[in-house]
Design an enzyme around this catalytic site. Structure first.
Site, PDB file in Angstrom:
ATOM      1  N   SER A  37      -3.914   8.627  -1.381  1.00 46.08           N
ATOM      2  CA  SER A  37      -3.872   7.207  -1.761  1.00 46.08           C
ATOM      3  C   SER A  37      -3.206   6.414  -0.641  1.00 46.08           C
ATOM      4  O   SER A  37      -2.513   6.972   0.200  1.00 46.08           O
ATOM      5  CB  SER A  37      -3.060   7.036  -3.044  1.00 46.08           C
ATOM      6  OG  SER A  37      -3.635   7.807  -4.074  1.00 46.08           O
ATOM      7  N   ASP A  93      -4.735  12.756   3.369  1.00 45.21           N
ATOM      8  CA  ASP A  93      -3.806  11.802   2.748  1.00 45.21           C
ATOM      9  C   ASP A  93      -2.989  11.111   3.831  1.00 45.21           C
ATOM     10  O   ASP A  93      -2.844  11.619   4.952  1.00 45.21           O
ATOM     11  CB  ASP A  93      -2.875  12.573   1.784  1.00 45.21           C
ATOM     12  CG  ASP A  93      -2.264  11.671   0.727  1.00 45.21           C
ATOM     13  OD1 ASP A  93      -2.375  10.434   0.841  1.00 45.21           O
ATOM     14  OD2 ASP A  93      -1.659  12.218  -0.218  1.00 45.21           O
ATOM     15  N   ALA A  95       0.847   9.170   4.820  1.00 45.99           N
ATOM     16  CA  ALA A  95       2.257   9.506   4.600  1.00 45.99           C
ATOM     17  C   ALA A  95       3.094   8.306   5.039  1.00 45.99           C
ATOM     18  O   ALA A  95       2.627   7.474   5.817  1.00 45.99           O
ATOM     19  CB  ALA A  95       2.647  10.747   5.388  1.00 45.99           C
ATOM     20  N   ASP A  96       4.305   8.239   4.522  1.00 44.74           N
ATOM     21  CA  ASP A  96       5.195   7.142   4.905  1.00 44.74           C
ATOM     22  C   ASP A  96       5.978   7.487   6.168  1.00 44.74           C
ATOM     23  O   ASP A  96       6.325   6.609   6.952  1.00 44.74           O
ATOM     24  CB  ASP A  96       6.155   6.825   3.752  1.00 44.74           C
ATOM     25  CG  ASP A  96       5.370   6.369   2.534  1.00 44.74           C
ATOM     26  OD1 ASP A  96       4.692   5.343   2.643  1.00 44.74           O
ATOM     27  OD2 ASP A  96       5.396   7.061   1.497  1.00 44.74           O
ATOM     28  N   LYS A 106       6.292  11.010   1.241  1.00 41.60           N
ATOM     29  CA  LYS A 106       5.160  10.279   0.679  1.00 41.60           C
ATOM     30  C   LYS A 106       5.591   9.626  -0.634  1.00 41.60           C
ATOM     31  O   LYS A 106       6.631   9.927  -1.168  1.00 41.60           O
ATOM     32  CB  LYS A 106       3.995  11.230   0.409  1.00 41.60           C
ATOM     33  CG  LYS A 106       3.427  11.836   1.665  1.00 41.60           C
ATOM     34  CD  LYS A 106       2.221  12.720   1.414  1.00 41.60           C
ATOM     35  CE  LYS A 106       1.293  12.224   0.376  1.00 41.60           C
ATOM     36  NZ  LYS A 106       0.786  10.855   0.554  1.00 41.60           N
ATOM     37  N   GLY A 107       4.741   8.719  -1.113  1.00 39.13           N
ATOM     38  CA  GLY A 107       5.043   8.101  -2.402  1.00 39.13           C
ATOM     39  C   GLY A 107       5.319   6.616  -2.323  1.00 39.13           C
ATOM     40  O   GLY A 107       5.672   5.993  -3.326  1.00 39.13           O
ATOM     41  N   GLY A 108       5.122   6.038  -1.116  1.00 39.43           N
ATOM     42  CA  GLY A 108       5.271   4.588  -0.973  1.00 39.43           C
ATOM     43  C   GLY A 108       4.339   3.854  -1.931  1.00 39.43           C
ATOM     44  O   GLY A 108       4.646   2.761  -2.401  1.00 39.43           O
ATOM     45  N   GLY A 109       3.211   4.482  -2.244  1.00 35.25           N
ATOM     46  CA  GLY A 109       2.246   3.881  -3.164  1.00 35.25           C
ATOM     47  C   GLY A 109       2.404   4.410  -4.587  1.00 35.25           C
ATOM     48  O   GLY A 109       1.602   4.097  -5.463  1.00 35.25           O
ATOM     49  N   GLU A 115      -0.606  13.529  -5.580  1.00 35.36           N
ATOM     50  CA  GLU A 115      -0.837  13.869  -4.169  1.00 35.36           C
ATOM     51  C   GLU A 115      -0.295  15.263  -3.851  1.00 35.36           C
ATOM     52  O   GLU A 115      -0.915  16.031  -3.115  1.00 35.36           O
ATOM     53  CB  GLU A 115      -0.174  12.822  -3.267  1.00 35.36           C
ATOM     54  CG  GLU A 115      -0.901  11.483  -3.316  1.00 35.36           C
ATOM     55  CD  GLU A 115      -0.171  10.357  -2.600  1.00 35.36           C
ATOM     56  OE1 GLU A 115      -0.819   9.356  -2.298  1.00 35.36           O
ATOM     57  OE2 GLU A 115       1.044  10.460  -2.381  1.00 35.36           O
TER      58      GLU A 115
HETATM   59  C1  5RP Z   1       1.038   6.899  -1.681  1.00 41.41           C
HETATM   60  C2  5RP Z   1       1.357   7.526  -0.381  1.00 41.41           C
HETATM   61  C3  5RP Z   1       0.722   6.959   0.830  1.00 41.41           C
HETATM   62  O1  5RP Z   1      -0.023   7.959   1.449  1.00 41.41           O
HETATM   63  C4  5RP Z   1       1.812   6.466   1.762  1.00 41.41           C
HETATM   64  O2  5RP Z   1       2.597   5.516   1.065  1.00 41.41           O
HETATM   65  C5  5RP Z   1       1.211   5.824   3.008  1.00 41.41           C
HETATM   66  O3  5RP Z   1       0.513   4.676   2.661  1.00 41.41           O
HETATM   67  P1  5RP Z   1      -0.210   3.755   3.719  1.00 41.41           P
HETATM   68  O4  5RP Z   1      -1.343   4.532   4.273  1.00 41.41           O
HETATM   69  O5  5RP Z   1      -0.624   2.537   2.935  1.00 41.41           O
HETATM   70  O6  5RP Z   1       0.820   3.395   4.790  1.00 41.41           O
HETATM   71  O7  5RP Z   1       2.113   8.471  -0.275  1.00 41.41           O
HETATM   72  O8  5RP Z   1       1.780   7.468  -2.718  1.00 41.41           O
END
Ligand code: 5RP
Length: 242
Positions: A37, A93, A95-96, A106-109, A115
């Site tokens: 995500s 996927d 990652a932050d 991860k988990g910013g979203g 995940e």
């Molecule tokens: C969501 C996540 C995303 O992969 C992570 O936050 C990176 O997001 P982005 O590609 O928008 O920078 O872990 O839970």
């Protein structure tokens, strides 16, 4: 002429789009993909969608959020869930933050639990990031998915763990926009963000956080990725691998 996410031509491709494009190129016809995500994954799915129509690929995917589910449907990826298919070919996927040993936060979203499940269920795990997210020592605030019933106890316990790790901050219950109150995950839970400062031993902290009753999952992904595709300024890409 193709435009990237910032509306520039491919000659000025953004680091995020460069990495997402590269990730789309490693997918093969017939694969079952764990679809992460986030905004990088969104670009990945859009790039994959072009390949699906140009090369008539047939692809299957287990999405990790409603965001990626809707995008996958639009792209023509056949949806599966883990009840039908317990092992996936590849997980792609974002990652932050990632370190040079391929650990990630991860988990910013807020999609970290699904995940992590999808990553563990995949034969190969590929994270896709912009260069600015690569660091020597992880320090991004760790997202933790928490069962709402347990919130009081978990916040108190997390405060203690943070103090033990030398952090002077407090766990923060994540609030969103577009709705009053805390963010509710796709699993009906809360997210708590914990700033530990430098995380010297991600594996140890991941284990410790996961053992707290009421914690559904934590956003440290230690030793999970097999490869990380990094997008640099100017549209170049390179890989970190084991
Ligand atoms: C969501 C996540 C995303 O992969 C992570 O936050 C990176 O997001 P982005 O590609 O928008 O920078 O872990 O839970």
């Amino acid at each position: 002429m193709a435009l990237n996410d910032k509306g520039c031509s491919d000659f000025h491709i953004s680091p995020k789009l460069a990495a997402a494009k590269k990730a789309s190129e490693i997918v093969e016809d017939g694969m079952v993909i764990g679809i992460g995500s986030g905004t990088t994954v969104e670009l990945f799915i859009k790039e994959l969608s072009k390949r699906i129509s140009h090369e008539e690929l047939e692809l299957f995917g287990v999405p990790t959020s409603y965001q990626s589910m809707l995008l996958a449907i639009e792209a023509g990826i056949h949806l599966l869930d883990l009840l039908e298919c317990s092992e996936l070919d590849i997980c792609i996927d974002g990652a932050d933050e990632v370190d040079l040993k391929l650990n990630a936060i991860k988990g910013g979203g807020g999609a970290l639990t699904r995940e992590k499940i999808v990553a563990y269920a995949s034969r190969e795990v590929v994270f896709v990031v912009e260069e600015r997210k690569v660091t020597k020592i992880l320090k991004y605030p760790v997202p933790i998915e928490v069962l709402p019933f347990s919130t009081g106890y978990v916040l108190k316990t997390l405060s203690k763990v943070m103090r033990d790790y030398g952090s002077s901050s407090k766990p923060r219950l994540r609030h969103g926009t577009g709705k009053l109150g805390p963010v509710i995950t796709d699993n009906g839970n809360f997210i708590v963000d914990c700033d530990f400062g430098d995380i010297e031993n991600p594996k140890k902290l991941e284990k410790e956080l996961s053992l707290i009753p009421g914690v559904v999952e934590c956003g440290i992904f230690a030793g999970v990725a097999d490869r990380i595709i990094v997008g640099g300024e100017g549209g170049n890409t390179y890989e970190l691998s084991r």
